[in-house]
Design an enzyme around this catalytic site. Structure first.
Site, PDB file in Angstrom:
ATOM      1  N   HIS A 115       0.810  -1.319  -0.019  1.00  0.00           N
ATOM      2  CA  HIS A 115      -0.002   0.014   0.022  1.00  0.00           C
ATOM      3  C   HIS A 115       0.893   1.243  -0.091  1.00  0.00           C
ATOM      4  O   HIS A 115       0.419   2.437   0.346  1.00  0.00           O
ATOM      5  CB  HIS A 115      -1.009   0.191   1.286  1.00  0.00           C
ATOM      6  CG  HIS A 115      -1.949  -1.077   1.007  1.00  0.00           C
ATOM      7  ND1 HIS A 115      -2.666  -1.381   2.232  1.00  0.00           N
ATOM      8  CD2 HIS A 115      -2.379  -1.795   0.052  1.00  0.00           C
ATOM      9  CE1 HIS A 115      -3.688  -2.600   1.811  1.00  0.00           C
ATOM     10  NE2 HIS A 115      -3.541  -2.767   0.473  1.00  0.00           N
ATOM     11  N   CYS A 126       2.790  14.092 -13.098  1.00  0.00           N
ATOM     12  CA  CYS A 126       3.818  13.189 -13.691  1.00  0.00           C
ATOM     13  C   CYS A 126       4.057  11.872 -12.738  1.00  0.00           C
ATOM     14  O   CYS A 126       4.492  11.071 -13.295  1.00  0.00           O
ATOM     15  CB  CYS A 126       4.977  14.096 -14.086  1.00  0.00           C
ATOM     16  SG  CYS A 126       6.043  14.396 -12.397  1.00  0.00           S
ATOM     17  N   CYS A 146       7.936  19.949  -9.949  1.00  0.00           N
ATOM     18  CA  CYS A 146       8.351  19.950 -11.581  1.00  0.00           C
ATOM     19  C   CYS A 146       7.250  20.466 -12.168  1.00  0.00           C
ATOM     20  O   CYS A 146       7.245  20.971 -13.280  1.00  0.00           O
ATOM     21  CB  CYS A 146       8.518  18.565 -11.860  1.00  0.00           C
ATOM     22  SG  CYS A 146       7.432  17.172 -11.203  1.00  0.00           S
ATOM     23  N   GLY A 185      -2.125  -9.394  12.671  1.00  0.00           N
ATOM     24  CA  GLY A 185      -2.608  -7.861  12.752  1.00  0.00           C
ATOM     25  C   GLY A 185      -3.438  -7.467  11.523  1.00  0.00           C
ATOM     26  O   GLY A 185      -3.234  -6.156  11.484  1.00  0.00           O
ATOM     27  N   SER A 187      -7.311  -7.390   9.677  1.00  0.00           N
ATOM     28  CA  SER A 187      -8.725  -7.885   9.795  1.00  0.00           C
ATOM     29  C   SER A 187      -8.955  -8.473   8.634  1.00  0.00           C
ATOM     30  O   SER A 187     -10.095  -9.114   8.562  1.00  0.00           O
ATOM     31  CB  SER A 187      -9.737  -6.736   9.897  1.00  0.00           C
ATOM     32  OG  SER A 187      -9.322  -5.834   8.827  1.00  0.00           O
ATOM     33  N   ALA A 229       1.075  -9.059  18.674  1.00  0.00           N
ATOM     34  CA  ALA A 229       2.169  -9.450  17.957  1.00  0.00           C
ATOM     35  C   ALA A 229       3.433  -9.200  18.848  1.00  0.00           C
ATOM     36  O   ALA A 229       4.290 -10.033  18.705  1.00  0.00           O
ATOM     37  CB  ALA A 229       2.274  -8.486  16.717  1.00  0.00           C
TER      38      ALA A 229
END
Ligand code: APR
Length: 241
Positions: A115, A126, A146, A185, A187, A229
């Site tokens: 992601h 660009c 730019c 961790g 869903s 975790a």
């Protein structure tokens, strides 16, 4: 846990898929948990091209808030445990849905960002990407270097956008060759990341879910380690010297 540790010890290719729950104990709110709301908005209302087009300042403010939170966050023992697994397993791939970069900070190298990266900004004209660790960023979405007429946007994947094809291809290849898939961790409700879990199951990987809550895919996995975790992953990784 005994069976999980045995599978980890004997695995040729360990693949880990992480979600926001992996960063929760570093102080970064998950998206669908009780702290998932920001100024009465949910991620689904802000992380979209339409939201940025109609309310760029609001979306930019949300990402600025998240960057400031992440800048103060530290990786926890679970991140260190994943780095230890990478150092000890014959092959290791970490596929993350997270954009905070905490995995990189513990030195994990074979990392697939599904992601994107909150520390990148992208020219809306660009597509040029630049890393920028300034915290906070300017209060309004800045214009591009730019193309001054174009706004910069956060370098993350929004709802309705395609995942980076190279990242997706690497993730699919890793899961198709995994003999152990650790799902930590998440869903497991956001597609296509969640489809990697069913892909791993279909390709015969041992599948283990690490999450204090059950998910829609919990019953399809071989094992569920209910818990956080930061405690479960070190206990798993201690199977290595
Ligand atoms: N350890 C492990 N899991 C945890 C912990 C913890 N300490 N704390 C919470 N969790 C779990 C929750 O039970 C939940 O199942 O983490 C999961 C977080 O789920 P979500 O908030 O839906 O986050 P995630 O699955 O990563 O969302 C996927 O949605 O909004 C998009 O792009 C965003 O990458 C994100 C994607």
């Amino acid at each position: 846990m005994i069976q999980a540790r045995k599978w980890l010890r004997d695995a040729e290719h360990v693949v880990v898929l992480t979600g926001a729950g992996m960063s929760a104990e570093s102080g970064i709110p998950t998206f669908r948990g009780p702290d998932g709301i920001w100024k009465q908005f949910r991620a689904e209302e802000l992380a979209t091209p339409q939201a940025f087009a109609s309310r760029p300042n609001l979306v930019w403010e949300w990402y600025n808030w998240r960057r400031e939170l992440i800048a103060k966050a530290e990786p926890h023992a679970g991140h260190q445990a994943l780095a230890h697994m990478e150092a000890c397993a014959p092959n290791f791939t970490l596929i993350t849905q997270n954009v905070d970069g905490l995995e990189e900070r513990v030195g994990i190298r074979n990392l697939v960002r599904l992601h994107g990266d909150i520390w990148e900004t992208v020219c809306t004209r660009c597509g040029e990407r630049r890393r920028n660790h300034d915290v906070p960023l300017s209060s309004m979405p800045p214009h591009c270097f730019c193309h001054p007429e174009a706004l910069l946007r956060p370098g993350v994947v929004w709802y309705g956008e395609a995942l980076p094809s190279s990242a997706w291809d690497r993730a699919v290849h890793a899961v198709e060759h995994a003999d152990l898939l650790l799902v930590v961790g998440t869903s497991a409700v956001v597609y296509p990341a969640s489809s990697l879990i069913t892909l791993g199951i279909r390709h015969g990987a041992h599948t283990i879910e690490v999450n204090p809550q059950s998910t829609p895919l919990s019953n399809d996995m071989d094992l569920r380690l209910a818990g956080a975790a930061s405690s479960i992953l070190p206990s798993l990784a201690s199977v290595f010297p």
